[in-house]
Design a protein around this motif. Structure first.
Motif, PDB file in Angstrom:
ATOM      1  N   PRO A  31       0.844  -1.206   0.000  1.00 18.85           N
ATOM      2  CA  PRO A  31       0.000   0.000   0.000  1.00 18.85           C
ATOM      3  C   PRO A  31       0.878   1.254   0.000  1.00 18.85           C
ATOM      4  N   TYR A  32       0.679   2.084  -0.972  1.00 17.83           N
ATOM      5  CA  TYR A  32       1.518   3.261  -1.166  1.00 17.83           C
ATOM      6  C   TYR A  32       0.614   4.484  -1.234  1.00 17.83           C
ATOM      7  N   PRO A  33       0.979   5.573  -0.577  1.00 18.83           N
ATOM      8  CA  PRO A  33       0.102   6.759  -0.570  1.00 18.83           C
ATOM      9  C   PRO A  33       0.168   7.530  -1.891  1.00 18.83           C
ATOM     10  N   TYR A  34      -0.276   6.899  -2.962  1.00 20.79           N
ATOM     11  CA  TYR A  34      -0.179   7.535  -4.270  1.00 20.79           C
ATOM     12  C   TYR A  34      -1.221   8.624  -4.466  1.00 20.79           C
ATOM     13  N   ARG A  38       1.507  15.608  -2.319  1.00 21.05           N
ATOM     14  CA  ARG A  38       2.904  15.808  -2.696  1.00 21.05           C
ATOM     15  C   ARG A  38       3.256  15.136  -4.017  1.00 21.05           C
ATOM     16  N   LEU A  39       2.502  14.101  -4.392  1.00 16.37           N
ATOM     17  CA  LEU A  39       2.789  13.366  -5.623  1.00 16.37           C
ATOM     18  C   LEU A  39       1.920  13.835  -6.793  1.00 16.37           C
ATOM     19  N   SER A  40       1.284  14.974  -6.665  1.00 17.11           N
ATOM     20  CA  SER A  40       0.358  15.400  -7.708  1.00 17.11           C
ATOM     21  C   SER A  40       0.976  16.328  -8.748  1.00 17.11           C
ATOM     22  N   ALA A  41       2.184  16.842  -8.504  1.00 16.70           N
ATOM     23  CA  ALA A  41       2.777  17.776  -9.458  1.00 16.70           C
ATOM     24  C   ALA A  41       4.278  17.547  -9.564  1.00 16.70           C
ATOM     25  N   GLY A  42       4.814  17.955 -10.691  1.00 15.61           N
ATOM     26  CA  GLY A  42       6.252  17.886 -10.890  1.00 15.61           C
ATOM     27  C   GLY A  42       6.742  16.484 -11.180  1.00 15.61           C
ATOM     28  N   ALA A  43       8.036  16.310 -10.995  1.00 17.46           N
ATOM     29  CA  ALA A  43       8.666  15.016 -11.267  1.00 17.46           C
ATOM     30  C   ALA A  43       8.197  13.938 -10.293  1.00 17.46           C
ATOM     31  N   TRP A  44       7.766  14.326  -9.109  1.00 17.98           N
ATOM     32  CA  TRP A  44       7.270  13.359  -8.128  1.00 17.98           C
ATOM     33  C   TRP A  44       5.996  12.671  -8.606  1.00 17.98           C
ATOM     34  N   ALA A  45       5.315  13.252  -9.587  1.00 20.13           N
ATOM     35  CA  ALA A  45       4.084  12.637 -10.108  1.00 20.13           C
ATOM     36  C   ALA A  45       4.361  11.274 -10.733  1.00 20.13           C
ATOM     37  N   LEU A  47       5.980   8.977  -9.415  1.00 19.79           N
ATOM     38  CA  LEU A  47       5.896   7.972  -8.349  1.00 19.79           C
ATOM     39  C   LEU A  47       4.461   7.664  -7.950  1.00 19.79           C
ATOM     40  N   ALA A  48       3.497   8.324  -8.579  1.00 23.90           N
ATOM     41  CA  ALA A  48       2.106   8.181  -8.176  1.00 23.90           C
ATOM     42  C   ALA A  48       1.441   6.914  -8.715  1.00 23.90           C
ATOM     43  N   TYR A  49       2.122   6.134  -9.517  1.00 30.21           N
ATOM     44  CA  TYR A  49       1.508   4.965 -10.139  1.00 30.21           C
ATOM     45  C   TYR A  49       2.314   3.687  -9.914  1.00 30.21           C
ATOM     46  N   PRO A  50       2.545   3.283  -8.683  1.00 26.73           N
ATOM     47  CA  PRO A  50       3.377   2.085  -8.458  1.00 26.73           C
ATOM     48  C   PRO A  50       2.720   0.795  -8.930  1.00 26.73           C
ATOM     49  N   LYS A  51       1.415   0.701  -8.809  1.00 23.42           N
ATOM     50  CA  LYS A  51       0.736  -0.522  -9.246  1.00 23.42           C
ATOM     51  C   LYS A  51       0.811  -0.674 -10.768  1.00 23.42           C
ATOM     52  N   LEU A  52       0.717   0.431 -11.486  1.00 27.48           N
ATOM     53  CA  LEU A  52       0.865   0.390 -12.934  1.00 27.48           C
ATOM     54  C   LEU A  52       2.273  -0.063 -13.323  1.00 27.48           C
ATOM     55  N   TYR A  53       3.274   0.491 -12.652  1.00 24.56           N
ATOM     56  CA  TYR A  53       4.653   0.106 -12.960  1.00 24.56           C
ATOM     57  C   TYR A  53       4.911  -1.363 -12.626  1.00 24.56           C
ATOM     58  N   GLY A  54       4.339  -1.834 -11.525  1.00 25.68           N
ATOM     59  CA  GLY A  54       4.480  -3.247 -11.174  1.00 25.68           C
ATOM     60  C   GLY A  54       3.844  -4.148 -12.213  1.00 25.68           C
ATOM     61  N   ALA A  55       2.655  -3.752 -12.686  1.00 26.60           N
ATOM     62  CA  ALA A  55       1.980  -4.543 -13.724  1.00 26.60           C
ATOM     63  C   ALA A  55       2.776  -4.532 -15.025  1.00 26.60           C
ATOM     64  N   LEU A  56       3.348  -3.388 -15.380  1.00 28.22           N
ATOM     65  CA  LEU A  56       4.154  -3.317 -16.606  1.00 28.22           C
ATOM     66  C   LEU A  56       5.430  -4.154 -16.487  1.00 28.22           C
ATOM     67  N   ILE A  57       6.017  -4.179 -15.306  1.00 30.86           N
ATOM     68  CA  ILE A  57       7.206  -5.010 -15.086  1.00 30.86           C
ATOM     69  C   ILE A  57       6.851  -6.491 -15.253  1.00 30.86           C
ATOM     70  N   LEU A  58       5.730  -6.922 -14.655  1.00 31.96           N
ATOM     71  CA  LEU A  58       5.326  -8.321 -14.788  1.00 31.96           C
ATOM     72  C   LEU A  58       4.925  -8.647 -16.226  1.00 31.96           C
TER      73      LEU A  58
END
Length: 90
Positions: A31-34, A38-45, A47-58
């Motif tokens: 569980p990640y506070p996406y 703080r994750l809504s703007a800039g380069a930190w945005a 990091l707002a999609y960890p589940k998507l990145y995990g699915a793309l990795i798999l």
């Protein structure tokens, strides 16, 4: 899909493939506070999609296994054909 990938990896004990599977699974499961402000703007945005990145990795690992599988089958057939020819000549 994760269980299928894990069962396919039992035949190939490459440690990096196990690490990729573990990393992708953790990105989906932890569980990640996406929804954080703080994750809504800039380069930190990014990091707002960890589940998507995990699915793309798999998904990438699945495609890698799919591409590699016919190569293994072809090599096995070549070895069997070569052995058959060697035995028929004897």
């Amino acid at each position: 899909p994760i269980a299928i990938l894990a069962s396919q990896l039992t035949y190939d004990s490459s440690p990096w493939r196990w690490l990729v599977l573990l990393f992708g699974t953790l990105l989906i499961a932890i569980p990640y506070p996406y929804l954080s402000v703080r994750l809504s703007a800039g380069a930190w945005a990014l990091l707002a999609y960890p589940k998507l990145y995990g699915a793309l990795i798999l998904l990438g690992l699945t495609f890698w296994d799919t591409v590699r599988e016919p190569i293994r089958s072809t090599m096995s057939e070549e070895v069997l054909t070569t052995n058959s020819i060697a035995w028929s000549d004897a």
